[in-house]
Design a protein around this motif. Structure first.
Motif, PDB file in Angstrom:
ATOM      1  N   TYR A 106      34.091  53.476  34.184  1.00 13.06           N
ATOM      2  CA  TYR A 106      34.281  52.680  35.407  1.00 13.06           C
ATOM      3  C   TYR A 106      34.583  51.229  35.053  1.00 13.06           C
ATOM      4  CZ  TYR A 106      32.999  50.070  39.608  1.00 13.06           C
ATOM      5  OH  TYR A 106      32.996  49.205  40.668  1.00 13.06           O
ATOM      6  N   LYS A 107      33.816  50.694  34.080  1.00 10.73           N
ATOM      7  CA  LYS A 107      34.038  49.306  33.682  1.00 10.73           C
ATOM      8  C   LYS A 107      35.421  49.137  33.056  1.00 10.73           C
ATOM      9  CE  LYS A 107      31.742  45.515  31.273  1.00 10.73           C
ATOM     10  NZ  LYS A 107      32.960  44.948  30.716  1.00 10.73           N
TER      11      LYS A 107
ATOM     12  N   ALA B 160      37.804  49.253  35.945  1.00  6.04           N
ATOM     13  CA  ALA B 160      37.666  48.058  36.783  1.00  6.04           C
ATOM     14  C   ALA B 160      38.210  46.820  36.084  1.00  6.04           C
ATOM     15  CB  ALA B 160      36.202  47.848  37.163  1.00  6.04           C
TER      16      ALA B 160
ATOM     17  N   ASP C 255      44.290  46.254  40.864  1.00  2.61           N
ATOM     18  CA  ASP C 255      43.597  45.966  42.116  1.00  2.61           C
ATOM     19  C   ASP C 255      42.313  45.196  41.841  1.00  2.61           C
ATOM     20  OD1 ASP C 255      45.574  47.401  43.330  1.00  2.61           O
ATOM     21  OD2 ASP C 255      44.408  49.244  43.512  1.00  2.61           O
TER      22      ASP C 255
ATOM     23  N   ILE D  72      38.447  44.905  42.465  1.00  2.00           N
ATOM     24  CA  ILE D  72      37.263  45.660  42.913  1.00  2.00           C
ATOM     25  C   ILE D  72      36.153  44.645  43.138  1.00  2.00           C
ATOM     26  CG2 ILE D  72      35.589  47.434  42.313  1.00  2.00           C
ATOM     27  CD1 ILE D  72      37.735  48.729  40.591  1.00  2.00           C
TER      28      ILE D  72
ATOM     29  N   THR E 267      32.263  43.921  45.106  1.00  2.00           N
ATOM     30  CA  THR E 267      31.088  44.418  45.838  1.00  2.00           C
ATOM     31  C   THR E 267      30.316  43.236  46.407  1.00  2.00           C
ATOM     32  OG1 THR E 267      29.633  44.407  43.898  1.00  2.00           O
ATOM     33  CG2 THR E 267      30.922  46.403  44.280  1.00  2.00           C
TER      34      THR E 267
ATOM     35  N   TYR F  21      29.687  41.544  42.463  1.00  2.00           N
ATOM     36  CA  TYR F  21      30.556  41.940  41.338  1.00  2.00           C
ATOM     37  C   TYR F  21      32.001  41.763  41.757  1.00  2.00           C
ATOM     38  CZ  TYR F  21      33.297  44.762  38.132  1.00  2.00           C
ATOM     39  OH  TYR F  21      34.262  45.173  37.249  1.00  2.00           O
TER      40      TYR F  21
ATOM     41  N   SER G  61      35.991  42.340  39.748  1.00  2.00           N
ATOM     42  CA  SER G  61      36.690  42.734  38.527  1.00  2.00           C
ATOM     43  C   SER G  61      37.502  41.565  37.988  1.00  2.00           C
ATOM     44  CB  SER G  61      37.600  43.928  38.807  1.00  2.00           C
ATOM     45  OG  SER G  61      38.566  43.609  39.792  1.00  2.00           O
TER      46      SER G  61
ATOM     47  N   ILE H 166      31.478  48.114  49.060  1.00  2.00           N
ATOM     48  CA  ILE H 166      32.347  48.251  47.887  1.00  2.00           C
ATOM     49  C   ILE H 166      33.780  48.203  48.394  1.00  2.00           C
ATOM     50  CG2 ILE H 166      33.043  49.726  45.977  1.00  2.00           C
ATOM     51  CD1 ILE H 166      30.269  50.858  45.898  1.00  2.00           C
ATOM     52  N   ASN H 167      34.561  47.270  47.875  1.00  2.00           N
ATOM     53  CA  ASN H 167      35.884  47.004  48.417  1.00  2.00           C
ATOM     54  C   ASN H 167      36.935  47.057  47.301  1.00  2.00           C
ATOM     55  OD1 ASN H 167      34.366  46.052  50.826  1.00  2.00           O
ATOM     56  ND2 ASN H 167      33.902  44.340  49.482  1.00  2.00           N
ATOM     57  N   VAL H 168      38.040  47.720  47.598  1.00  2.00           N
ATOM     58  CA  VAL H 168      39.182  47.754  46.676  1.00  2.00           C
ATOM     59  C   VAL H 168      40.337  47.039  47.373  1.00  2.00           C
ATOM     60  CG1 VAL H 168      40.749  49.199  45.355  1.00  2.00           C
ATOM     61  CG2 VAL H 168      38.382  49.942  45.703  1.00  2.00           C
TER      62      VAL H 168
ATOM     63  N   ARG I 204      44.219  45.410  47.204  1.00  2.00           N
ATOM     64  CA  ARG I 204      45.527  45.472  46.533  1.00  2.00           C
ATOM     65  C   ARG I 204      46.417  44.344  47.037  1.00  2.00           C
ATOM     66  NH1 ARG I 204      48.278  51.112  45.694  1.00  2.00           N
ATOM     67  NH2 ARG I 204      46.627  51.044  44.130  1.00  2.00           N
TER      68      ARG I 204
END
Length: 624
Positions: free
Chosen positions: A281-282, A285, A290, A292, A294, A303, A305, A381-383, A385
């Motif tokens: 995941y890390k 991320a 994109d 990432i 939180t 957090y 990315s 938790i948000n992604v 783009r």
């Protein structure tokens, strides 16, 4: 009152007490810590001291004169022997009894000493002294009970258990669970082994197993107990991860240790999977394009990315702890508040953020929200783009399309856009005037519906990603009749090679230009009459074709004539089958029989033959 024993009695106790009064004798008995009763040979109770009354939980009045055989019968075989010996009143004897088993009273072990007494009592009586077993005997019994219970618990434990004597350097005991954990044949294989026989050379943390064992033994000498994790090696070579609770036994067995081992192999595997997934995941991320992000219940960023630095221009440490609102566009807040009031679990939205350089950037975000049992927000938790370039291209596309349409409406040719189904999605003013309909009436109709006989889709079938352009002549149906035009098609294809849309450029043939206003696409009043009179309507052409076909081939029936019309209209076998709700094979067979009646050679195409018969010029290589 004195107690006078019988002259022939050999009882030492009776001789010593022969000069005591009855009251003195009772006081003496009550001072004794023994349970003492006086009974007849038939076990009728004459007297009981206070210790016995306390033991059975009754008083003198309730038991004096009553039979006590129930008391001794409860002792089983030894009790029955006791009652038989009572009847032999000239004897003294000693007997071990366990009184009250199977009753509500506590069961106790006694040594019974029976002595005959007499004196002034009217009946022979026996003095029964009930002495409880010594504390050592009771302790031994209790110890055996505890040992039995402990062994049962150890044998049925869900954890592995092993005992080891440090001084003798050997294992003393292990339960079946530990045998199962190590997957050995029996317990003896473990008892004969040393502490390193079922251990790898190194533990998962890199330390030697020998050093780990020595360290924990030193800890046990100081604290008497220790708790640690250890990895064994099963007999089949697989690792066995255990959590160990070790402690020293109480003196005099202080050199003995007991180890309780709980299997945590599955837990370790889950932890390893989580670590690997966390690393994956890390990795994703940290390298994904994109962002990432939180946040907690107060929308503080917990957090983000590293891609945020590349896109927004902030350092990661600058964003941690800040509110999401601090980097958002003020005009977006009201819409977000409205969405969050409905407590959504997941939603998607396009919005703007402000970069470190104060630039407005567009993002498409997927938001996942988590709530506690009371419905309060705990985490998001948000992604995100970056779609800034897409927005700019979309804006430029709109501008280009507007410019294209403005230009298209001022050219002297027909321009149209059709989708992959051949339906109009745009026509310019010139083409609308040429057809004689409003633009809104043409949008949504098929290109083939405005042509005579030839199938425009047939021309499309030759196009592909490597050859996206074609040109051919076509008869165009208008409000006043048909007009011959030149059609140029430019098609657009997807990356997969699928046709998405086509642009049509429609030019009037030179002989038609004199009848049409080149600027507007409309025919002058005088020229319009001539144009309408010189062209034939679609129905007239079909009627003349049918008449000519029947004269030349009178043996054709109506169904076969209809099939000929379908061929010159350009309908495929599949389309005819759908129209009449029959199978495609049936249509193909009908066309085969039609060729036979027309006596066509295999090299002659049916569509070409029929169009020559009608003298209709069309694309000669259009497939059937």
């Amino acid at each position: 009152m004195k107690l006078n024993p019988e002259p022939d009695s050999s009882s030492q106790l009776t001789k010593e007490l022969q000069f005591l009064t009855l009251d003195d004798y009772k006081r003496l008995l009550n001072l004794n810590q023994l349970c003492v009763v006086v009974v007849t040979t038939r076990c009728k109770l004459l007297y009981a001291n206070e210790a016995f009354l306390r033991f059975i939980g009754q008083d003198q009045q309730s038991v004096i004169g009553k039979s006590m055989s129930w008391l001794f019968e409860s002792a089983g075989e030894s009790g029955r022997m006791f009652l038989e010996l009572l009847q032999q009143s000239n004897q003294e004897f000693r007997l071990d009894l366990q009184l009250f088993p199977g009753t509500d009273l506590p069961s106790r072990h006694f040594s019974a000493i029976v002595t005959q007494i007499g004196g002034q009592l009217k009946t022979k009586a026996l003095l029964v002294s009930l002495r409880p077993e010594s504390d050592l005997v009771i302790a031994e019994l209790e110890l055996r009970t505890v040992q039995s219970r402990c062994r049962s618990l150890m044998e049925n434990s869900f954890d592995g258990i092993i005992m080891r004597d440090l001084e003798e350097g050997k294992n003393l005991y292990c339960n079946q669970k530990f045998v199962d954990l190590l997957r050995v044949k029996d317990a003896q294989e473990i008892l004969d082994a040393g502490p390193l026989d079922f251990s790898p050379e190194f533990q998962p943390d890199g330390r030697k197993s020998k050093e780990v064992i020595a360290e924990n033994l030193r800890l046990l000498r100081v604290k008497n107990s220790a708790e640690f994790e250890y990895t064994h090696t099963r007999k089949d070579g697989e690792p066995l991860h255990v959590q160990v609770i070790a402690f020293k036994m109480q003196p005099p067995n202080h050199s003995q240790l007991m180890f309780v081992l709980r299997d945590i192999s599955q837990q370790k595997q889950i932890e390893q999977d989580l670590v690997e997934k966390g690393e994956l995941y890390k990795l994703i991320a940290d390298n994904v394009d994109d962002i990432i992000l939180t946040s907690d219940q107060d929308f503080l960023i917990t957090y983000v990315s590293p891609s945020a630095g590349r896109i927004l221009g902030y350092k990661v440490e600058e964003l941690i702890g800040r509110t999401v609102q601090s980097i958002g566009h003020p005009e977006e807040f009201a819409e977000f508040v409205e969405i969050l009031e409905s407590n959504p679990v997941r939603f998607r939205k396009e919005f703007r953020l402000i970069s470190a350089s104060k630039e407005e950037l567009w993002f498409e975000g997927v938001f996942k929200l988590y709530y506690d049992s009371e419905g309060s927000l705990i985490q998001t938790i948000n992604v995100l783009r970056d779609i800034t370039e897409r927005k700019q291209m979309r804006s430029q596309k709109v501008e280009v399309e507007q410019a294209y349409r403005a230009l298209a409406n001022h050219v002297n040719h027909g321009l149209a856009t059709i989708d992959m189904q051949g339906k109009f999605i745009y026509v310019n003013t010139f083409l609308a005037n040429l057809i004689g309909k409003a633009k809104q009436e043409i949008i949504g109709t098929r290109w083939r519906d405005l042509t005579l006989y030839s199938r425009p889709e047939a021309a499309h079938s030759w196009l592909n990603k490597g050859n996206p352009t074609t040109r051919y002549n076509q008869s165009l149906l208008t409000a006043g009749g048909t007009i011959e035009v030149e059609v140029t098609i430019v098609s657009h294809f997807s990356q997969q090679g699928e046709m998405q849309k086509s642009i049509l450029l429609i030019k009037l043939l030179e002989e038609q230009c004199k009848n049409v206003n080149i600027k507007t696409g409309k025919a002058p009043a005088a020229a319009a009459k001539q144009l309408v009179s010189t062209v034939k309507s679609k129905s007239e052409i079909e009627s003349q074709f049918v008449s000519k076909l029947k004269r030349k081939f009178p043996e054709l029936n109506e169904r076969e004539v209809t099939h000929c019309l379908y061929v010159i209209k350009g309908l495929s076998a599949k389309e005819v089958a759908e129209k009449h709700e029959i199978g495609v094979k049936s249509v193909e067979m009908a066309r085969y029989r039609l060729r036979k009646k027309l006596k066509l050679k295999s090299t002659v195409r049916l569509s070409v033959f029929l169009r020559k018969l009608e003298n209709i010029d069309s694309v000669s290589d259009t497939p059937e």
